[in-house]
Scaffold this motif. Structure first.
Motif, PDB file in Angstrom:
ATOM      1  N   ARG A 183      24.140  53.353  55.925  1.00 22.83           N
ATOM      2  CA  ARG A 183      25.395  52.896  55.324  1.00 22.83           C
ATOM      3  C   ARG A 183      26.310  52.321  56.402  1.00 22.83           C
ATOM      4  NH1 ARG A 183      27.024  59.012  53.676  1.00 22.83           N
ATOM      5  NH2 ARG A 183      26.518  59.867  55.690  1.00 22.83           N
ATOM      6  N   VAL A 184      27.172  51.429  55.974  1.00 20.52           N
ATOM      7  CA  VAL A 184      28.228  50.884  56.808  1.00 20.52           C
ATOM      8  C   VAL A 184      29.525  51.277  56.121  1.00 20.52           C
ATOM      9  CG1 VAL A 184      29.324  48.794  57.711  1.00 20.52           C
ATOM     10  CG2 VAL A 184      26.834  48.956  57.622  1.00 20.52           C
ATOM     11  N   THR A 185      30.340  52.043  56.815  1.00 22.34           N
ATOM     12  CA  THR A 185      31.590  52.544  56.245  1.00 22.34           C
ATOM     13  C   THR A 185      32.721  52.315  57.247  1.00 22.34           C
ATOM     14  OG1 THR A 185      31.230  54.772  57.125  1.00 22.34           O
ATOM     15  CG2 THR A 185      30.370  54.317  54.915  1.00 22.34           C
ATOM     16  N   THR A 186      33.874  52.849  56.930  1.00 17.73           N
ATOM     17  CA  THR A 186      35.011  52.765  57.856  1.00 17.73           C
ATOM     18  C   THR A 186      35.066  54.031  58.697  1.00 17.73           C
ATOM     19  OG1 THR A 186      36.479  53.736  56.199  1.00 17.73           O
ATOM     20  CG2 THR A 186      36.369  51.332  56.282  1.00 17.73           C
ATOM     21  N   PRO A 187      35.750  53.956  59.819  1.00 17.37           N
ATOM     22  CA  PRO A 187      35.932  55.175  60.610  1.00 17.37           C
ATOM     23  C   PRO A 187      36.743  56.207  59.820  1.00 17.37           C
ATOM     24  CG  PRO A 187      36.576  53.216  61.862  1.00 17.37           C
ATOM     25  CD  PRO A 187      36.342  52.788  60.448  1.00 17.37           C
ATOM     26  N   SER A 188      36.589  57.443  60.171  1.00 18.29           N
ATOM     27  CA  SER A 188      37.311  58.518  59.483  1.00 18.29           C
ATOM     28  C   SER A 188      38.701  58.667  60.102  1.00 18.29           C
ATOM     29  CB  SER A 188      36.525  59.819  59.569  1.00 18.29           C
ATOM     30  OG  SER A 188      37.086  60.765  58.694  1.00 18.29           O
ATOM     31  N   THR A 189      39.489  57.603  59.955  1.00 16.98           N
ATOM     32  CA  THR A 189      40.855  57.556  60.475  1.00 16.98           C
ATOM     33  C   THR A 189      41.745  56.913  59.418  1.00 16.98           C
ATOM     34  OG1 THR A 189      40.502  55.387  61.477  1.00 16.98           O
ATOM     35  CG2 THR A 189      40.074  57.306  62.883  1.00 16.98           C
TER      36      THR A 189
ATOM     37  N   LEU B 204      20.899  49.442  52.258  1.00 18.63           N
ATOM     38  CA  LEU B 204      22.150  49.501  53.002  1.00 18.63           C
ATOM     39  C   LEU B 204      23.262  49.650  51.982  1.00 18.63           C
ATOM     40  CD1 LEU B 204      24.110  49.196  55.383  1.00 18.63           C
ATOM     41  CD2 LEU B 204      23.833  46.717  55.165  1.00 18.63           C
ATOM     42  N   VAL B 205      24.098  50.666  52.156  1.00 17.66           N
ATOM     43  CA  VAL B 205      25.240  50.874  51.270  1.00 17.66           C
ATOM     44  C   VAL B 205      26.507  50.547  52.061  1.00 17.66           C
ATOM     45  CG1 VAL B 205      26.411  52.447  49.693  1.00 17.66           C
ATOM     46  CG2 VAL B 205      23.966  52.714  50.119  1.00 17.66           C
ATOM     47  N   VAL B 206      27.337  49.684  51.503  1.00 18.30           N
ATOM     48  CA  VAL B 206      28.564  49.243  52.156  1.00 18.30           C
ATOM     49  C   VAL B 206      29.750  49.822  51.391  1.00 18.30           C
ATOM     50  CG1 VAL B 206      29.983  47.247  52.799  1.00 18.30           C
ATOM     51  CG2 VAL B 206      27.475  47.119  52.947  1.00 18.30           C
ATOM     52  N   GLU B 207      30.556  50.611  52.094  1.00 17.67           N
ATOM     53  CA  GLU B 207      31.734  51.219  51.463  1.00 17.67           C
ATOM     54  C   GLU B 207      32.945  51.062  52.351  1.00 17.67           C
ATOM     55  OE1 GLU B 207      33.567  55.439  49.848  1.00 17.67           O
ATOM     56  OE2 GLU B 207      31.542  55.424  50.634  1.00 17.67           O
ATOM     57  N   GLU B 208      34.077  50.739  51.760  1.00 25.30           N
ATOM     58  CA  GLU B 208      35.321  50.623  52.517  1.00 25.30           C
ATOM     59  C   GLU B 208      36.000  51.975  52.702  1.00 25.30           C
ATOM     60  OE1 GLU B 208      38.133  47.746  51.248  1.00 25.30           O
ATOM     61  OE2 GLU B 208      36.791  46.076  51.631  1.00 25.30           O
ATOM     62  N   GLY B 209      35.277  53.031  52.501  1.00 25.60           N
ATOM     63  CA  GLY B 209      35.801  54.367  52.723  1.00 25.60           C
ATOM     64  C   GLY B 209      35.031  55.039  53.849  1.00 25.60           C
ATOM     65  N   PRO B 210      35.400  56.280  54.169  1.00 21.85           N
ATOM     66  CA  PRO B 210      34.699  56.992  55.241  1.00 21.85           C
ATOM     67  C   PRO B 210      33.296  57.419  54.817  1.00 21.85           C
ATOM     68  CG  PRO B 210      36.356  58.394  54.236  1.00 21.85           C
ATOM     69  CD  PRO B 210      36.509  57.029  53.614  1.00 21.85           C
ATOM     70  N   GLU B 211      32.505  57.873  55.778  1.00 21.04           N
ATOM     71  CA  GLU B 211      31.111  58.236  55.519  1.00 21.04           C
ATOM     72  C   GLU B 211      30.912  59.236  54.389  1.00 21.04           C
ATOM     73  OE1 GLU B 211      28.892  59.607  58.844  1.00 21.04           O
ATOM     74  OE2 GLU B 211      28.511  57.581  59.545  1.00 21.04           O
ATOM     75  N   HIS B 212      31.847  60.113  54.152  1.00 19.84           N
ATOM     76  CA  HIS B 212      31.665  61.138  53.122  1.00 19.84           C
ATOM     77  C   HIS B 212      32.105  60.672  51.728  1.00 19.84           C
ATOM     78  CE1 HIS B 212      35.687  61.767  54.853  1.00 19.84           C
ATOM     79  NE2 HIS B 212      36.035  62.038  53.617  1.00 19.84           N
ATOM     80  N   GLY B 213      32.144  59.371  51.506  1.00 21.35           N
ATOM     81  CA  GLY B 213      32.537  58.831  50.210  1.00 21.35           C
ATOM     82  C   GLY B 213      31.355  58.612  49.285  1.00 21.35           C
ATOM     83  N   TRP B 214      31.494  57.678  48.360  1.00 18.24           N
ATOM     84  CA  TRP B 214      30.464  57.438  47.348  1.00 18.24           C
ATOM     85  C   TRP B 214      29.174  56.875  47.929  1.00 18.24           C
ATOM     86  CZ3 TRP B 214      28.855  52.476  47.125  1.00 18.24           C
ATOM     87  CH2 TRP B 214      29.743  51.464  47.480  1.00 18.24           C
ATOM     88  N   ALA B 215      29.232  56.254  49.111  1.00 22.88           N
ATOM     89  CA  ALA B 215      28.010  55.715  49.736  1.00 22.88           C
ATOM     90  C   ALA B 215      26.999  56.826  49.988  1.00 22.88           C
ATOM     91  CB  ALA B 215      28.346  54.999  51.042  1.00 22.88           C
ATOM     92  N   GLY B 216      27.476  57.984  50.373  1.00 18.10           N
ATOM     93  CA  GLY B 216      26.587  59.123  50.598  1.00 18.10           C
ATOM     94  C   GLY B 216      25.890  59.558  49.318  1.00 18.10           C
ATOM     95  N   GLU B 217      26.572  59.454  48.206  1.00 20.90           N
ATOM     96  CA  GLU B 217      25.956  59.818  46.923  1.00 20.90           C
ATOM     97  C   GLU B 217      24.873  58.824  46.533  1.00 20.90           C
ATOM     98  OE1 GLU B 217      24.933  61.870  43.526  1.00 20.90           O
ATOM     99  OE2 GLU B 217      26.045  62.513  45.301  1.00 20.90           O
ATOM    100  N   VAL B 218      25.101  57.548  46.788  1.00 18.62           N
ATOM    101  CA  VAL B 218      24.066  56.545  46.517  1.00 18.62           C
ATOM    102  C   VAL B 218      22.832  56.850  47.357  1.00 18.62           C
ATOM    103  CG1 VAL B 218      23.443  54.103  46.695  1.00 18.62           C
ATOM    104  CG2 VAL B 218      25.689  54.746  45.806  1.00 18.62           C
ATOM    105  N   LEU B 219      23.026  57.113  48.639  1.00 22.87           N
ATOM    106  CA  LEU B 219      21.904  57.454  49.518  1.00 22.87           C
ATOM    107  C   LEU B 219      21.199  58.722  49.035  1.00 22.87           C
ATOM    108  CD1 LEU B 219      23.446  56.694  53.018  1.00 22.87           C
ATOM    109  CD2 LEU B 219      21.617  55.438  51.890  1.00 22.87           C
ATOM    110  N   ALA B 220      21.965  59.718  48.621  1.00 17.42           N
ATOM    111  CA  ALA B 220      21.371  60.967  48.137  1.00 17.42           C
ATOM    112  C   ALA B 220      20.532  60.737  46.883  1.00 17.42           C
ATOM    113  CB  ALA B 220      22.465  61.997  47.855  1.00 17.42           C
ATOM    114  N   GLN B 221      21.036  59.934  45.949  1.00 14.10           N
ATOM    115  CA  GLN B 221      20.296  59.673  44.719  1.00 14.10           C
ATOM    116  C   GLN B 221      19.002  58.913  44.995  1.00 14.10           C
ATOM    117  OE1 GLN B 221      20.786  60.700  41.555  1.00 14.10           O
ATOM    118  NE2 GLN B 221      22.507  61.927  42.273  1.00 14.10           N
TER     119      GLN B 221
END
Length: 171
Positions: free
Chosen positions: A138-144, A107-124
């Motif tokens: 991942r758990v991220t913030t809404p894209s707002t 589980l990757v937790v990021e205080e940014g939207p889905e297209h942030g660094w959490a996606g890179e961790v998942l990709a790696q």
């Protein structure tokens, strides 16, 4: 995530020959603790809590929220390992991979939207340890836009209760 890491990483940033962007989290300014003496290596994650059932990867305040969530999950017999990335780039992929190879869940937790660094961790992790993964999300913030009001900001950010809810919904 900690005063010692803030001081140590700032020392490393100042001493580095390359340009370094140092980011602080406003909700950690009141955090008290030992500040240590030496530099903290750039690009080295830390295991903030050991566990065997799930790897939670976070940075800055997300580490504290993930640790609180891990405490709650432990009461439900889910032992979460919490990794503090400390730096986003360079990303300590090896520490994340070592943990995922043991827990098989990420589980990757990021205080940014889905297209942030959490996606890179998942990709790696999927690129280098897919055969070890039973689940990854991942758990991220809404894209707002981020609200300014503290109560609205609390509802917007992936705090401990949202992390626990995300884990329990997949268990």
């Amino acid at each position: 995530a900690t005063p010692a890491d803030a001081k140590g990483l700032l020392k490393s940033a100042v001493r580095d020959d390359n340009p370094v962007l140092f980011v602080e989290h406003k909700r950690l300014y009141a955090l008290k603790g030992d500040v240590g003496n030496g530099p903290v290596p750039i690009g080295r994650a830390a295991v903030a809590r050991s566990g065997s059932d799930l790897t939670i990867v976070a940075a800055m305040k997300g580490v504290h929220d993930s640790l609180a969530a891990a405490d709650t999950l432990a009461n439900r017999r889910i032992e979460a390992e919490v990794l503090d990335l400390r730096t986003i780039r360079p990303l300590d992929v090896e520490t994340v991979l070592d943990s995922v190879r043991r827990t098989n869940r990420l589980l990757v937790v990021e205080e940014g939207p889905e297209h942030g660094w959490a996606g890179e961790v998942l990709a790696q992790v999927t690129a280098h340890a897919l055969e070890y993964l039973d689940d990854a999300w991942r758990v991220t913030t809404p894209s707002t836009p981020i609200p300014y009001s503290p109560p609205l900001e609390d509802a917007f950010l992936p705090l401990a209760d949202r992390i626990v809810e995300a884990v329990l919904s997949r268990s």
